[in-house]
Design an enzyme around this catalytic site. Structure first.
Site, PDB file in Angstrom:
ATOM      1  N   ASN A   1      67.631  88.959  62.678  1.00 27.28           N
ATOM      2  CA  ASN A   1      66.822  88.481  61.844  1.00 27.28           C
ATOM      3  C   ASN A   1      65.331  88.783  61.856  1.00 27.28           C
ATOM      4  O   ASN A   1      64.874  88.829  63.156  1.00 27.28           O
ATOM      5  CB  ASN A   1      66.747  86.736  61.929  1.00 27.28           C
ATOM      6  CG  ASN A   1      65.850  86.106  62.864  1.00 27.28           C
ATOM      7  OD1 ASN A   1      64.833  85.990  62.646  1.00 27.28           O
ATOM      8  ND2 ASN A   1      66.537  85.936  64.141  1.00 27.28           N
TER       9      ASN A   1
ATOM     10  N   SER B   1      58.543  84.875  69.150  1.00 27.37           N
ATOM     11  CA  SER B   1      59.202  85.454  68.118  1.00 27.37           C
ATOM     12  C   SER B   1      58.721  86.882  67.953  1.00 27.37           C
ATOM     13  O   SER B   1      57.442  86.932  67.985  1.00 27.37           O
ATOM     14  CB  SER B   1      59.029  84.735  66.834  1.00 27.37           C
ATOM     15  OG  SER B   1      59.280  85.387  65.563  1.00 27.37           O
TER      16      SER B   1
ATOM     17  N   ASN C   1      58.826  88.383  65.143  1.00 24.44           N
ATOM     18  CA  ASN C   1      58.502  88.443  63.845  1.00 24.44           C
ATOM     19  C   ASN C   1      57.199  88.286  63.093  1.00 24.44           C
ATOM     20  O   ASN C   1      56.973  88.330  62.067  1.00 24.44           O
ATOM     21  CB  ASN C   1      59.623  87.964  62.912  1.00 24.44           C
ATOM     22  CG  ASN C   1      61.017  88.424  63.488  1.00 24.44           C
ATOM     23  OD1 ASN C   1      61.272  89.628  63.503  1.00 24.44           O
ATOM     24  ND2 ASN C   1      62.038  87.686  63.680  1.00 24.44           N
ATOM     25  N   THR C   2      56.422  87.738  64.189  1.00 23.41           N
ATOM     26  CA  THR C   2      54.933  87.577  63.491  1.00 23.41           C
ATOM     27  C   THR C   2      54.209  88.726  64.454  1.00 23.41           C
ATOM     28  O   THR C   2      53.836  88.385  65.542  1.00 23.41           O
ATOM     29  CB  THR C   2      54.433  86.104  64.007  1.00 23.41           C
ATOM     30  OG1 THR C   2      55.210  85.152  63.121  1.00 23.41           O
ATOM     31  CG2 THR C   2      53.024  85.785  63.485  1.00 23.41           C
TER      32      THR C   2
HETATM   33  C1  LIG Z   1      67.984  83.359  61.816  1.00 25.59           C
HETATM   34  C2  LIG Z   1      67.235  82.903  63.130  1.00 25.59           C
HETATM   35  C3  LIG Z   1      66.149  82.048  62.871  1.00 25.59           C
HETATM   36  C4  LIG Z   1      65.409  81.810  64.134  1.00 25.59           C
HETATM   37  N1  LIG Z   1      64.337  81.163  64.168  1.00 25.59           N
HETATM   38  C5  LIG Z   1      63.543  80.658  65.206  1.00 25.59           C
HETATM   39  C6  LIG Z   1      62.530  80.016  65.382  1.00 25.59           C
HETATM   40  O1  LIG Z   1      61.881  79.797  64.090  1.00 25.59           O
HETATM   41  N2  LIG Z   1      61.937  79.885  66.245  1.00 25.59           N
HETATM   42  C7  LIG Z   1      62.439  80.010  67.631  1.00 25.59           C
HETATM   43  O2  LIG Z   1      61.841  79.431  68.679  1.00 25.59           O
HETATM   44  N3  LIG Z   1      63.604  80.672  67.414  1.00 25.59           N
HETATM   45  C8  LIG Z   1      63.999  80.963  66.499  1.00 25.59           C
HETATM   46  N4  LIG Z   1      65.214  81.821  66.639  1.00 25.59           N
HETATM   47  C9  LIG Z   1      65.855  82.024  67.758  1.00 25.59           C
HETATM   48  C10 LIG Z   1      66.983  80.998  68.520  1.00 25.59           C
HETATM   49  O3  LIG Z   1      66.361  79.903  68.550  1.00 25.59           O
HETATM   50  C11 LIG Z   1      67.403  81.637  69.795  1.00 25.59           C
HETATM   51  O4  LIG Z   1      66.571  81.469  70.693  1.00 25.59           O
HETATM   52  C12 LIG Z   1      68.128  82.970  69.655  1.00 25.59           C
HETATM   53  O5  LIG Z   1      68.716  83.328  68.544  1.00 25.59           O
HETATM   54  C13 LIG Z   1      69.083  83.080  70.738  1.00 25.59           C
HETATM   55  O6  LIG Z   1      70.177  82.389  70.856  1.00 25.59           O
HETATM   56  P1  LIG Z   1      71.679  82.736  70.065  1.00 25.59           P
HETATM   57  O7  LIG Z   1      71.809  83.731  70.728  1.00 25.59           O
HETATM   58  O8  LIG Z   1      72.491  81.385  70.490  1.00 25.59           O
HETATM   59  O9  LIG Z   1      71.419  82.634  68.697  1.00 25.59           O
HETATM   60  C14 LIG Z   1      65.948  82.187  65.497  1.00 25.59           C
HETATM   61  C15 LIG Z   1      67.145  82.766  65.564  1.00 25.59           C
HETATM   62  C16 LIG Z   1      67.917  83.037  64.111  1.00 25.59           C
HETATM   63  C17 LIG Z   1      69.055  84.042  64.146  1.00 25.59           C
END
Ligand SMILES: Cc1cc2nc3c(=O)[nH]c(=O)nc-3n(C[C@H](O)[C@H](O)[C@H](O)COP(=O)(O)O)c2cc1C
Length: 326
Positions: free
Chosen positions: A107, A172, A174-175
């Protein structure tokens, strides 16, 4: 659900959130879900009591649109956001991609959200949740890095009374420039401004070197952070199935199965480096109950799910919570 919106992953996500928002207003449906999914495995971490240690990770319900649904689906806590001081649209779509053969997502949402004030208004109207509520804060894209502290602080002030804990998202990918806030000086300034009333946790990236993590941890300990959330998504592309090669080229953060091992390593490093003094929320590639148990053994007090929930659904929440005590 994967077929919704012509297969566009974000359309499926939006559809799901709308359904969950709908059922959030129906107490009998919520009660039925709770009977099916809720698990009691209480634990107390950084002064908060959690009905079970399995949380919803940040980014799934950024604007808090379906809050009552998450505890009904079994989650023992919910982290909303990341929200920013200023509402912002995020990056251009498409910006969310499935890599199903790898059980992964990429993402580059870019903190699309309605802003801190809109979330505060929604939380004021909705009343208290059944489980602890975390609120993830990020920097607005329009705010220059040197004004980041004021930007986080403005969001925090608006939301302070509604969150049980706050996550400072400095990880993140993405910023532009955001992850520089993990540096010692930036992080020190941020935590100095925020630490006080509510537990403040710092969410770190899996792509930091051990040295950089150690630096960040020292600041967390010195400045009274309540804990660490490890980890956010990765910019690496290791561990992907050849079947997903085309999608692997997409820019953004990778989550899910390819992240499992690295996230666990970071949790183990944080635990060792701090002598267990900083509570850890383990997140990253928890796709089955064994992954969660290994996170626990590495030192995590709580875990969060995102990608695992997308691929496996609420049954995973229940199985992880049931399996937690080993
Ligand atoms: C679509 C998407 C959006 C996310 N948005 C955020 C966010 O806004 N803030 C944040 O701290 N992490 C965000 N994450 C990261 C997740 O909270 C998590 O740290 C990361 O996906 C790893 O966990 P997972 O493997 O269970 O997905 C996002 C992840 C995904 C897939």
């Amino acid at each position: 659900m994967f077929r919704i919106g012509g297969g566009d992953a974000e359309s499926a996500h939006e559809w799901t959130l709308r359904r969950l928002a709908w059922l959030s207003r129906r107490p009998t449906v919520l009660a039925a879900l709770r009977r099916r999914y809720a698990v009691s495995a209480p634990t107390t971490v950084f002064g908060l009591r959690f009905p079970n240690p399995v949380g919803l990770a940040a980014g799934m319900d950024k604007d808090g649109l379906a809050l009552p649904a998450w505890p009904a689906l079994g989650f023992g806590f919910v982290e909303v956001g990341t929200v920013t001081r200023h509402p912002q649209p995020g990056n251009e779509r498409p910006r969310l991609f499935r890599l199903p053969a790898s059980k992964a997502l990429i993402n580059r949402m870019g903190f699309n959200n309605q802003g801190a004030q809109a979330l505060a208004d929604r939380l004021a109207a909705s009343g208290p949740l059944r489980v602890p509520l975390g609120i993830s804060l990020g920097k607005s894209k329009v705010t220059p890095l040197e004004d980041a502290v004021a930007d986080y602080l403005a969001s925090y002030r608006v939301l302070r009374q509604y969150g049980d804990y706050f996550a400072v998202n400095v990880s993140s990918p993405n910023t532009p420039g955001l992850r520089a806030l993990q540096d010692r000086d930036h992080l020190e300034a941020l935590l100095t401004a925020l630490v006080g009333e509510k537990p403040i946790l710092v969410k770190i990236a899996p792509d930091l070197t051990d040295h950089a993590i150690a630096d960040a941890l020292q600041v967390c300990l010195d400045r009274g952070a309540a804990g660490v959330i490890a980890t956010n998504t990765t910019l690496r592309r290791d561990g992907l199935s050849p079947a997903d090669a085309a999608r692997a080229e997409q820019a953004g953060g990778l989550s899910g199965r390819p992240l499992t091992e690295r996230a666990r390593q970071v949790v183990a490093f944080v635990h060792k480096e701090t002598g267990g003094k900083l509570p850890i929320i383990g997140v990253g590639g928890i796709m089955d109950p064994d992954d969660a148990a290994r996170m626990r053994d590495a030192g995590a007090s709580l875990v969060q799910l995102y990608t695992g929930f997308v691929y496996r659904g609420p049954g995973l929440v229940r199985r992880v919570a049931q399996g937690w005590r080993g």
